[in-house]
Every structure is written in C-alpha cells, then in structure tokens.
Motif scaffolding. Structure first.
Motif, PDB file in Angstrom:
ATOM      1  N   ILE A  12       0.884  -1.169   0.000  1.00  0.00           N
ATOM      2  CA  ILE A  12       0.000   0.000   0.000  1.00  0.00           C
ATOM      3  C   ILE A  12       0.920   1.216   0.000  1.00  0.00           C
ATOM      4  CG2 ILE A  12      -2.105  -1.060   0.878  1.00  0.00           C
ATOM      5  CD1 ILE A  12      -1.298  -0.177   3.693  1.00  0.00           C
ATOM      6  N   TYR A  13       0.690   2.109  -0.948  1.00  0.00           N
ATOM      7  CA  TYR A  13       1.654   3.189  -1.202  1.00  0.00           C
ATOM      8  C   TYR A  13       1.428   4.360  -0.243  1.00  0.00           C
ATOM      9  CZ  TYR A  13       2.313   0.418  -5.394  1.00  0.00           C
ATOM     10  OH  TYR A  13       2.573  -0.614  -6.246  1.00  0.00           O
ATOM     11  N   TYR A  14       2.536   5.037   0.096  1.00  0.00           N
ATOM     12  CA  TYR A  14       2.439   6.225   0.937  1.00  0.00           C
ATOM     13  C   TYR A  14       1.918   7.395   0.111  1.00  0.00           C
ATOM     14  CZ  TYR A  14       5.610   4.264   4.527  1.00  0.00           C
ATOM     15  OH  TYR A  14       6.186   3.516   5.506  1.00  0.00           O
ATOM     16  N   HIS A  20       5.090   7.451  -8.991  1.00  0.00           N
ATOM     17  CA  HIS A  20       5.920   7.552 -10.188  1.00  0.00           C
ATOM     18  C   HIS A  20       5.934   6.227 -10.944  1.00  0.00           C
ATOM     19  CE1 HIS A  20       9.035   5.426  -8.039  1.00  0.00           C
ATOM     20  NE2 HIS A  20       9.232   6.409  -7.165  1.00  0.00           N
ATOM     21  N   GLY A  22       8.021   3.858 -11.070  1.00  0.00           N
ATOM     22  CA  GLY A  22       8.445   2.682 -10.300  1.00  0.00           C
ATOM     23  C   GLY A  22       7.250   2.037  -9.599  1.00  0.00           C
ATOM     24  N   HIS A  23       6.366   2.866  -9.062  1.00  0.00           N
ATOM     25  CA  HIS A  23       5.155   2.326  -8.422  1.00  0.00           C
ATOM     26  C   HIS A  23       4.254   1.690  -9.482  1.00  0.00           C
ATOM     27  CE1 HIS A  23       6.239   5.905  -5.772  1.00  0.00           C
ATOM     28  NE2 HIS A  23       6.476   4.852  -5.013  1.00  0.00           N
ATOM     29  N   ASN A 232      -3.235  -4.391   6.835  1.00  0.00           N
ATOM     30  CA  ASN A 232      -4.211  -4.148   5.765  1.00  0.00           C
ATOM     31  C   ASN A 232      -4.562  -5.413   4.994  1.00  0.00           C
ATOM     32  OD1 ASN A 232      -3.455  -4.059   2.620  1.00  0.00           O
ATOM     33  ND2 ASN A 232      -1.574  -3.767   3.785  1.00  0.00           N
ATOM     34  N   TYR A 233      -3.564  -6.312   4.881  1.00  0.00           N
ATOM     35  CA  TYR A 233      -3.780  -7.499   4.047  1.00  0.00           C
ATOM     36  C   TYR A 233      -4.858  -8.418   4.626  1.00  0.00           C
ATOM     37  CZ  TYR A 233       0.791  -6.063   2.139  1.00  0.00           C
ATOM     38  OH  TYR A 233       1.822  -5.371   1.573  1.00  0.00           O
ATOM     39  N   GLU A 260      13.328  -3.393  -0.911  1.00  0.00           N
ATOM     40  CA  GLU A 260      13.736  -2.794   0.368  1.00  0.00           C
ATOM     41  C   GLU A 260      12.698  -3.018   1.455  1.00  0.00           C
ATOM     42  OE1 GLU A 260      11.924  -1.316  -1.697  1.00  0.00           O
ATOM     43  OE2 GLU A 260      11.007   0.513  -0.912  1.00  0.00           O
ATOM     44  N   ILE A 261      11.512  -3.503   1.098  1.00  0.00           N
ATOM     45  CA  ILE A 261      10.516  -3.733   2.154  1.00  0.00           C
ATOM     46  C   ILE A 261      10.195  -5.222   2.332  1.00  0.00           C
ATOM     47  CG2 ILE A 261       9.560  -1.397   2.067  1.00  0.00           C
ATOM     48  CD1 ILE A 261       7.131  -2.550   0.581  1.00  0.00           C
ATOM     49  N   HIS A 287      10.605  -7.553  -5.689  1.00  0.00           N
ATOM     50  CA  HIS A 287      11.032  -7.178  -7.050  1.00  0.00           C
ATOM     51  C   HIS A 287      12.106  -6.097  -6.981  1.00  0.00           C
ATOM     52  CE1 HIS A 287       8.947  -3.321  -6.995  1.00  0.00           C
ATOM     53  NE2 HIS A 287       7.886  -3.931  -6.507  1.00  0.00           N
ATOM     54  N   GLY A 288      12.770  -5.904  -8.099  1.00  0.00           N
ATOM     55  CA  GLY A 288      13.851  -4.919  -8.161  1.00  0.00           C
ATOM     56  C   GLY A 288      13.308  -3.512  -8.376  1.00  0.00           C
ATOM     57  N   MET A 297      15.545   7.275  -8.968  1.00  0.00           N
ATOM     58  CA  MET A 297      14.679   8.451  -9.190  1.00  0.00           C
ATOM     59  C   MET A 297      14.629   9.292  -7.921  1.00  0.00           C
ATOM     60  SD  MET A 297      11.249   7.346 -11.166  1.00  0.00           S
ATOM     61  CE  MET A 297      11.443   5.597 -11.142  1.00  0.00           C
TER      62      MET A 297
END
Ligand code: MSP
Length: 637
Positions: A12-14, A20, A22-23, A232-233, A260-261, A287-288, A297
């Motif tokens: 879940i995105y901040y 961008h 990447g998301h 959330n999941y 990273e997460i 994923h990378g 970025m």
C-alpha cells in the motif's frame, strides 16, 4: 468444482507524494499476474491501497497548512485515477484510514497485548522518518539510514513494544522449512542472516504525534505505521467482517513488494500473524527497482518519471508492455524514453502490429473479408501449429513462475515465426493462381488462428490491445469471459468468420523533437575503418563461446568495470569487463553472452580476468553480444 482462490497484493503506497513510474511497475506486475490467474480459472482477489498514517504524512500536511485527512484524500484520489488509466483490475482498494481497518488494528493490538506479547517500556533510539523505520546505531551506513541514505533522528519516548524476540526461532524454522516463502533466493538468504543476527523487540507505538490509529487501551499512543500498514492485508480479506471470505482467501498467495521492504513482510508480518495464530502468506516476492538512465529516481535529481504523462502519450498497454518486457522480476531495470520508443516501434508496431495488419488486409483483399478453413496442411503449417501449442504450454509454466519477461519473449518468438510464415508461403502469389485457392485459405486461416491465440496470451499484459485484435478478427471475445483453454486448442476460430477492416493498433512513434523528461541522443553514424584481412585459420584461433552470466557486481573504485561470474558449461570463470557505464549489474545476470575463452588471463584491479565478453559499440552506445537461450559452452563460429 469451485475455482481455486488466489490472493495477490501490492504494497500500500504512501500518499506522501504522487506515484511515479516505479510504483506503476509494481502494480502492473501484480495486475498482470492477477489477470493471468483469472484467465487460468482462479477465483482471484487482487488488492492495492494506500498507507496513510505516520509522522511523514502529518509533517507534509502541516507544511501545506491543511489537515492530514484533507491532504491524503486528494493524493489517494490521484492514485485511483492512475490505476484506472493504467487498466489496473484491483478487486478492492484499502485505505488505512478506513473504519474497517481501524477496527482490525485496534482489535489485534488489544489481543496481542492481552496475551502478553506487547508490553510498555521506553524507546530511545534512531528513527528514519521518510522510511518510517527504527534503526540501531550499528545498522547505519556512514551515520545515515541504510535504506534511503538520509539523516536519521534521535527519538526518546514512552512506547509499547512487541515481543518479536520470542518468535525468532519459530520464524527461522518457518523460513527454512518453506523455501518458497521468500523470493527471490538472494533476498531469502539476506533475511535468514538478518534473523540470525538476533531479533530485537519492536517499538509499535508513538506518542510524539497523533496521526495514526490510537492504541485502544492507552489513547495517547498511536500504533506504529508499519504495524498498522501490514495488517491491511487481513483487513481487506475480511478478517473481522467476513469469515467466509477470509477462510477462502487467507493465507495470501503472494505479497508482491519492492526489495527494500521484503524485511517488513518476511519478518515483522509473519511474527504478527504467529502471535495471532494465523497462517503465514505463501510467498513474499521482492522485485527490483526501476532506475532512470542508471540512476535512482529522486526529486532532487529531477528525474522522476510521471506515469500519467507517459500513458497519455503512449497508451497504458505500451507502458505496461515496456515495463514487463524490460525488467526481469527480482532484478533492477532501466527506464529510458529512448528504449520505450524502440520497444513500441520494434515489438508492437512492427512485429505484432504488422502481423495483424498484413493478415486482415490479405483476408480482405484476397478472400472478400471471410476466413475459410481448409484441411490441406503442409509441413510448414505443422511446424507453425507445433510452435503455437508449445508456446501455449510454456506460457502456463512461465506465468506460474511469475517469469513475465520470458513469457513475453516466448510469445514474440511465435509472432516473429508467423511473420516469417507469411514471407515463406507468399499469399500474394497464391492469390494470383486460382488452382491455389485452397492453399491460400489454409495459410490465411492459420495466420488468423495464431492471432486469435496470441491475443489471448497477451491479454493479461495488454488488456486493451487483445479486444482490438479480436474485433479486427471478427470475434466477439472479451477479457472477462475468455479462458486460457481457448488458447490451448488449435482450430477454435470458426470458419466463415467475417473480419473487420484493418486498423493499425500501434502506430510507429516518430520522435519529432527533444522531449522534456529525458534527453534522446541521436545515434552516431558508424564508420567502418579499413582493417587488414584475416584468414579463416586466424579466426579459428579464437575460441568463442556462449556463457551465462551468473553474477555481476561493480568493481570498487572503478566506475567503468564490472566483475562477472560466468558459466561455461564445464566450469565457472571470473572476468572483468569495462561495461559498467552501460549496464547495471542486475541487468546482466541471466544473459547468455558471447565470450573469448582463450584470451590470455590478465590481472585487472587485483582481479584475475580469464576471458572477454564481446560487445558492439558505437559512440556512446554499447551492447553486449548475446545468444539468448543457447546452452552455456555453445561454440560461436
Ligand atoms: N507504505 C509502504 C508499504 C507498506 S506495505 C504494507 C511503502 N510505501 S512506498 O510508497 O514508499 O513504496 C511502495 C512500493 O513502491 C515499495 O514496494 C517500493 O519498493 C516501490 N518502489 C518505490 N520506488 C520504486 C522504483 N523506483 N522502482 C520499483 N519500485 C519502487 O514502502
């Protein structure tokens, strides 16, 4: 029999900023897998959402002089707009500010507290607000956050702690017994080492700001944002409000997350679930990262790519195709406008677009627009049909392994074969001879049938393109009802189908002028200087072989050099190659490249290099010579 459930999530995105490219990459990946699973007959639940609490968001709202809720509402609306424009088919969108989520977080916090796994103490330590992460002094790199490289803050406050340490052995045993749980394997090893280093109890509440879910029994505390977010999941799967749904979808099949997460998802999250007595998700896939011209970025570098502008310019399917074609899951990948345009022109306009256009055009011109079948087949037809069947079979295997990039390559090999089939069978010549009418019908039927199947196979990747292909073929298929089995049977295209008029699905992009986001360099003219002739015997002295790159890393303090470990089939070798300006290490891993094997060994920066990778170069451009899919050790002559 009921369809097998499949539950997939994105992070879940901040809403600390607009999303961008990447998301968009991560969500496109998840969407393609979700669509594939639906195509394969699964009962899919695909979740995305927004992670709205925490200090970072509160600070941002204060800066803007509005309330945090007003601030997040606006940004979250932009997330939803992006996902719609990118044709993302999520079944739910969870916001951590939803009431349903607040109830779950509070219930869980209370439950874990009641059983003694959460206790009150005081926290004094370091915190990275952009990453919302607690760090120990020894974990910092040059005194900065090891994840984002920014400064950390010292915090000192009364906090509740979660007894992670109690679960250390159980977690390690779980990871060791379930080799698929953390993917790819490099991340798994990293996590195992991390846990072996010792799990500290985690600070799970904050008191210095109030934008969060209050701790139910001590409301001057808000729940730590990662504890809140991970939950959330299960909220969305119906943990508290829909038992049937929860029993059906939990445990999740895959949490797709950025590298990273992975740590939060494969350490904190399973421990929360263990404390609750719930099952652990089947897989966390890291994923990378998408980098731009080799660079991370960032706003300060001014190289953040806005996906909305790209979708408006090139269309959602072209962007999805590019992201999924260019990046091998698990590795980093490079975005450049130049590469995007090249892919659109070569793969979409040329290969796929031309196959469709030529086929529909010929059916219109030579057969009055009606497809007619004929049973007379020749070896060349059999070969094409065999490849179609093999592609459909491989498809399932590759997609089940989430190897989207190889799947695309395999479908495009079929598209190329079909284009070659047109050239080899020459329908325009057959059309001139009445005696060859039946042969002409067979050839055109086969081409239309390949396109029918190709459109099914690409539908998870390019959900807007497939319906356009079916429409031109005169078929009333749609992505909601189409099944994978429709692609696994040759000959389902009904005879006497009336095709539509041909329309280009991907017009070629002619780059008119320099673009605002990125610079496109003109290709340098290649001038071939005169060189002395060599004999075939001279050439035969070079032992050229295909080798697979197993590992790649930068050579310290040498910005042009990469150290590669390659597989020759019979042995592994280390070589040093001057290509670091053109390739990220991750991009090379898995490539089958051509190497001179019998070059005299040389010591470069203290590393013995035994061989040399061949590369084509012109001006600033450089590409290694590859022989994709050839076994390691194959001779190049
Ligand atoms: N809110 C947390 C996730 C909580 S999940 C329970 C978060 N949000 S984020 O917005 O910072 O990042 C979301 C995801 O975007 C992460 O998986 C991250 O790896 C990914 N990406 C951010 N930049 C990226 C690229 N440049 N390329 C690919 N993915 C990237 O972390």
């Amino acid at each position: 029999m009921a369809n097998k459930p499949f539950y997939i999530t994105t992070p879940i995105y901040y809403p600390s900023d607009k999303l961008h490219i990447g998301h968009a990459y991560c969500t496109s990946l998840a969407d393609t897998i979700a669509r594939y699973k639906r195509l394969a007959g699964n009962d899919v639940f695909f979740l995305t959402g927004s992670d709205e609490h925490g200090q970072k968001i509160q600070r941002k709202a204060v800066e803007l002089g509005i309330s945090p809720k007003e601030y997040v509402d606006k940004i979250v609306a932009s997330f939803k707009n992006l996902w719609e424009k990118l044709s993302i088919s999520n079944d739910d969108f969870i916001r951590t500010t939803d009431q349903r989520h607040r109830e779950v977080v509070q219930t869980i916090f209370q439950k874990i507290y009641d059983q003694g796994d959460i206790y009150k103490s005081a926290y004094e330590g370091l915190y990275c607000t952009p990453c919302e992460t607690f760090w120990l002094e020894r974990q910092l790199v040059d005194g900065k956050c090891p994840d984002c490289g920014r400064a950390v803050e010292t915090v000192q406050e009364e906090s509740y702690f979660f007894r992670m340490s109690k679960y250390q052995d159980k977690l390690l045993a779980y990871i060791e017994e379930n080799p698929d749980f953390i993917q790819p394997v490099s991340r798994r090893n990293e996590m195992i080492n991390f846990i072996k280093g010792g799990l500290e109890d985690l600070c799970v509440s904050r008191t210095t700001f109030d934008w969060g879910i209050p701790v139910p029994f001590d409301t001057k505390h808000v729940v730590y944002v990662w504890f809140d977010a991970l939950v959330n999941y299960i909220t969305a799967a119906g943990y508290l409000d829909n038992k049937n749904k929860f029993d059906k979808y939990w445990p999740a099949d895959v949490h797709l997350v950025g590298k990273e997460i992975v740590r939060f998802h494969s350490i904190i999250w399973p421990v929360i679930l263990m404390a609750l007595g719930l099952e652990i998700p089947k897989m966390v896939y890291g994923h990378g990262w998408l980098v731009v011209e080799g660079d991370k970025m960032s706003k300060s570098k001014g190289n953040v790519i806005d996906p909305i502008a790209l979708i408006d310019e090139f269309g959602a399917d072209a962007i999805r195709y590019f992201l999924l074609r260019e990046i091998t899951l698990g590795n980093d990948g490079n975005f450049s406008r130049d590469a995007l345009i090249q892919r659109i022109n070569a793969d979409l306009a040329n290969d796929l677009g031309n196959l469709l256009h030529r086929t529909i055009n010929m059916i219109n011109r030579f057969c009055g627009g009606v497809i007619t079948a004929s049973s007379a087949t020749e070896p060349i037809d059999e070969e094409l049909i065999k490849l179609v069947k093999a592609t459909a079979t491989d498809y399932e295997r590759l997609m089940d392994n989430f190897d989207l990039n190889s799947t695309i390559k395999s479908i495009w090999a079929l598209i190329s074969r079909a284009n070659k089939y047109i050239d080899e069978t020459g329908p325009w010549a057959l059309a001139k001879d009445a005696a060859k009418k039946e042969r002409l019908n067979t050839v055109l039927y086969n081409l239309a049938e390949v396109l029918r199947i190709v459109a099914i196979l690409i539908s998870p990747f390019m959900p807007n393109t497939s319906p356009r292909i079916w429409q031109q073929l005169g078929l009333s298929y749609n992505t909601k009802t189409i099944k994978l089995s429709d692609a696994q049977h040759w000959g389902l295209l009904p005879v006497e189908t009336k095709v539509a008029t041909p329309e280009p699905i991907f017009p070629r992009i002619e780059e008119k002028e320099q673009v605002p986001v990125l610079e496109v360099k003109p290709e340098p003219k290649v001038v071939v200087p005169e060189t002395p002739e060599v004999t075939i015997e001279d050439f035969a002295k070079l032992d050229l072989r295909v080798v697979r790159v197993l590992a790649a890393e930068k050579v310290e303090k040498a910005d042009k050099l990469l150290k590669l470990t390659v597989d020759l089939g019979s042995e592994q070798r280390t070589i040093v190659s001057g290509i670091a300006k053109h390739y990220l290490p991750d991009e090379l891993v898995g490539k089958d490249v051509v190497m001179i094997v019998n070059l005299k060994p040389a010591k470069i920066r203290g590393i013995e290099s035994r061989g040399m990778v061949l590369a084509a170069s012109s001006g600033d451009l450089l590409k290694v010579v590859t022989a994709e899919g050839m076994p390691s050790g194959s001779k190049v002559k």
